[in-house]
Design a protein around this motif. Structure first.
Motif, PDB file in Angstrom:
ATOM      1  N   UNK A 249       0.837  -1.209   0.000  1.00  0.00           N
ATOM      2  CA  UNK A 249       0.000   0.000   0.000  1.00  0.00           C
ATOM      3  C   UNK A 249       0.867   1.252   0.000  1.00  0.00           C
ATOM      4  N   UNK A 250       1.882   1.293   0.867  1.00  0.00           N
ATOM      5  CA  UNK A 250       2.733   2.482   0.923  1.00  0.00           C
ATOM      6  C   UNK A 250       3.592   2.634  -0.327  1.00  0.00           C
ATOM      7  N   UNK A 251       3.957   1.528  -0.943  1.00  0.00           N
ATOM      8  CA  UNK A 251       4.698   1.603  -2.203  1.00  0.00           C
ATOM      9  C   UNK A 251       3.814   2.183  -3.306  1.00  0.00           C
ATOM     10  N   UNK A 252       2.569   1.738  -3.372  1.00  0.00           N
ATOM     11  CA  UNK A 252       1.635   2.272  -4.374  1.00  0.00           C
ATOM     12  C   UNK A 252       1.330   3.739  -4.111  1.00  0.00           C
TER      13      UNK A 252
ATOM     14  N   UNK B  35       4.157   5.817  -5.342  1.00  0.00           N
ATOM     15  CA  UNK B  35       4.142   5.930  -6.804  1.00  0.00           C
ATOM     16  C   UNK B  35       3.100   6.943  -7.262  1.00  0.00           C
ATOM     17  N   UNK B  36       1.917   6.913  -6.667  1.00  0.00           N
ATOM     18  CA  UNK B  36       0.858   7.859  -7.038  1.00  0.00           C
ATOM     19  C   UNK B  36       1.283   9.289  -6.729  1.00  0.00           C
ATOM     20  N   UNK B  37       1.884   9.478  -5.557  1.00  0.00           N
ATOM     21  CA  UNK B  37       2.325  10.827  -5.182  1.00  0.00           C
ATOM     22  C   UNK B  37       3.414  11.338  -6.117  1.00  0.00           C
ATOM     23  N   UNK B  38       4.290  10.454  -6.550  1.00  0.00           N
ATOM     24  CA  UNK B  38       5.337  10.870  -7.490  1.00  0.00           C
ATOM     25  C   UNK B  38       4.757  11.209  -8.863  1.00  0.00           C
ATOM     26  N   UNK B  39       3.685  10.547  -9.239  1.00  0.00           N
ATOM     27  CA  UNK B  39       3.049  10.832 -10.533  1.00  0.00           C
ATOM     28  C   UNK B  39       2.320  12.174 -10.492  1.00  0.00           C
TER      29      UNK B  39
ATOM     30  N   UNK C 204       2.672  20.891  -3.996  1.00  0.00           N
ATOM     31  CA  UNK C 204       3.788  20.037  -4.425  1.00  0.00           C
ATOM     32  C   UNK C 204       4.705  19.709  -3.248  1.00  0.00           C
ATOM     33  N   UNK C 205       4.929  20.675  -2.384  1.00  0.00           N
ATOM     34  CA  UNK C 205       5.762  20.440  -1.211  1.00  0.00           C
ATOM     35  C   UNK C 205       5.109  19.415  -0.279  1.00  0.00           C
ATOM     36  N   UNK C 206       3.794  19.541  -0.072  1.00  0.00           N
ATOM     37  CA  UNK C 206       3.080  18.569   0.751  1.00  0.00           C
ATOM     38  C   UNK C 206       3.090  17.171   0.126  1.00  0.00           C
ATOM     39  N   UNK C 207       2.939  17.111  -1.208  1.00  0.00           N
ATOM     40  CA  UNK C 207       3.006  15.818  -1.891  1.00  0.00           C
ATOM     41  C   UNK C 207       4.382  15.176  -1.731  1.00  0.00           C
ATOM     42  N   UNK C 208       5.417  16.005  -1.807  1.00  0.00           N
ATOM     43  CA  UNK C 208       6.775  15.494  -1.648  1.00  0.00           C
ATOM     44  C   UNK C 208       6.997  14.970  -0.233  1.00  0.00           C
ATOM     45  N   UNK C 209       6.541  15.719   0.765  1.00  0.00           N
ATOM     46  CA  UNK C 209       6.684  15.256   2.149  1.00  0.00           C
ATOM     47  C   UNK C 209       5.892  13.975   2.395  1.00  0.00           C
ATOM     48  N   UNK C 210       4.683  13.914   1.850  1.00  0.00           N
ATOM     49  CA  UNK C 210       3.880  12.694   1.991  1.00  0.00           C
ATOM     50  C   UNK C 210       4.561  11.524   1.278  1.00  0.00           C
ATOM     51  N   UNK C 211       5.203  11.791   0.146  1.00  0.00           N
ATOM     52  CA  UNK C 211       5.943  10.742  -0.567  1.00  0.00           C
ATOM     53  C   UNK C 211       7.119  10.229   0.231  1.00  0.00           C
TER      54      UNK C 211
ATOM     55  N   UNK D 122       9.377   5.918   3.473  1.00  0.00           N
ATOM     56  CA  UNK D 122       9.974   5.433   4.721  1.00  0.00           C
ATOM     57  C   UNK D 122       9.128   4.313   5.333  1.00  0.00           C
ATOM     58  N   UNK D 123       7.816   4.472   5.309  1.00  0.00           N
ATOM     59  CA  UNK D 123       6.949   3.425   5.849  1.00  0.00           C
ATOM     60  C   UNK D 123       7.021   2.154   5.008  1.00  0.00           C
ATOM     61  N   UNK D 124       7.115   2.314   3.685  1.00  0.00           N
ATOM     62  CA  UNK D 124       7.275   1.164   2.808  1.00  0.00           C
ATOM     63  C   UNK D 124       8.570   0.431   3.144  1.00  0.00           C
ATOM     64  N   UNK D 125       9.647   1.179   3.320  1.00  0.00           N
ATOM     65  CA  UNK D 125      10.939   0.570   3.654  1.00  0.00           C
ATOM     66  C   UNK D 125      10.853  -0.150   4.998  1.00  0.00           C
TER      67      UNK D 125
END
Length: 161
Positions: free
Chosen positions: A41-44, A47-51, A80-87, A92-95
Motif C-alpha cells: 500500500x505504501x509503495x503504491x 508511486x501515485x504521489x510521485x506521478x 507540491x511540497x506537501x506531496x513530496x513530504x507525503x511521498x 519510509x513506511x514502505x521501507x
C-alpha cells in the motif's frame, strides 16, 4: 562432483515442481500478510504521489507563470511540497514494513530449515553429506547475485532518465 550434480538436480526439481514449492513458500508467508500488505500500500501510495508532481508543475506553468498569478504559484507550490513530504513518509513506511516482513520471513524460513535438518537421521545426513549445505549456500549466493543485478539495473535506468 557431488556439488554440481546436486545443484542441477535441485534446479530440475524446482523447475518441475515449481507450483508446489511456491505454495509452500506462500503458506509460510501467511503470518506476515499484514506487514506485506502495508508495504504494498505504501509503495503504491508513493508511486501515485510521485506521478502527481508533474501534474502540479503543469498547473504552475499554465495557471501561475503564464498568467503571472503569484497566488496560484504559491498554492500549487505548497501542494507540491506537501506531496513530496507525503511521498517521503510513504517511502519510509514502505521501507520499514518491507524490511520487517523480509527479516521475519527469512528468520522463519531459517528456523523451518534448521528444524528439518536437525531432525534428519544420521543415515540421511551421511547420504546427503556436505552437498546439501553447499547447495543451500549456492542458492543463497545465486539469490544475492540476482538481487545485486536487479538493484544495479534499476539504479542505472534511473540515472539514464
Amino acid at each position: 562432483m557431488c556439488y554440481n550434480l546436486y545443484n542441477y538436480g535441485m534446479l530440475l526439481l524446482i523447475f518441475l515442481n515449481g507450483r508446489e514449492y511456491m505454495r509452500k513458500i506462500l503458506k509460510m508467508l501467511k503470518p506476515y500478510t499484514g506487514t506485506l500488505t502495508l508495504s504494498i500500500i505504501f509503495s503504491a501510495l508513493f508511486a501515485v504521489l510521485e506521478i502527481l508532481i508533474p501534474v502540479y508543475t503543469k498547473y504552475i506553468l499554465s495557471e501561475g507563470i503564464i498568467s503571472r498569478d503569484m497566488d496560484n504559484i504559491l498554492r500549487y507550490g505548497g501542494i507540491m511540497l506537501l506531496l513530496t513530504l507525503a511521498g517521503v513518509v510513504a517511502s519510509l513506511l514502505n521501507t520499514y514494513f518491507s524490511t520487517k516482513t523480509s527479516v521475519n520471513y527469512a528468520m522463519h524460513i531459517r528456523n523451518v530449515v534448521f528444524t528439518k535438518v536437525s531432525h534428519l537421521a544420521q543415515s540421511d545426513v551421511d547420504k546427503i553429506g556436505g552437498c546439501f549445505f553447499t547447495a543451500f549456500s549456492a542458492i543463497v549466493c545465486v539469490y544475492g547475485n540476482i538481487s545485486v543485478y536487479l538493484q544495479k539495473t534499476v539504479v542505472i535506468k534511473h540515472f539514464q532518465n
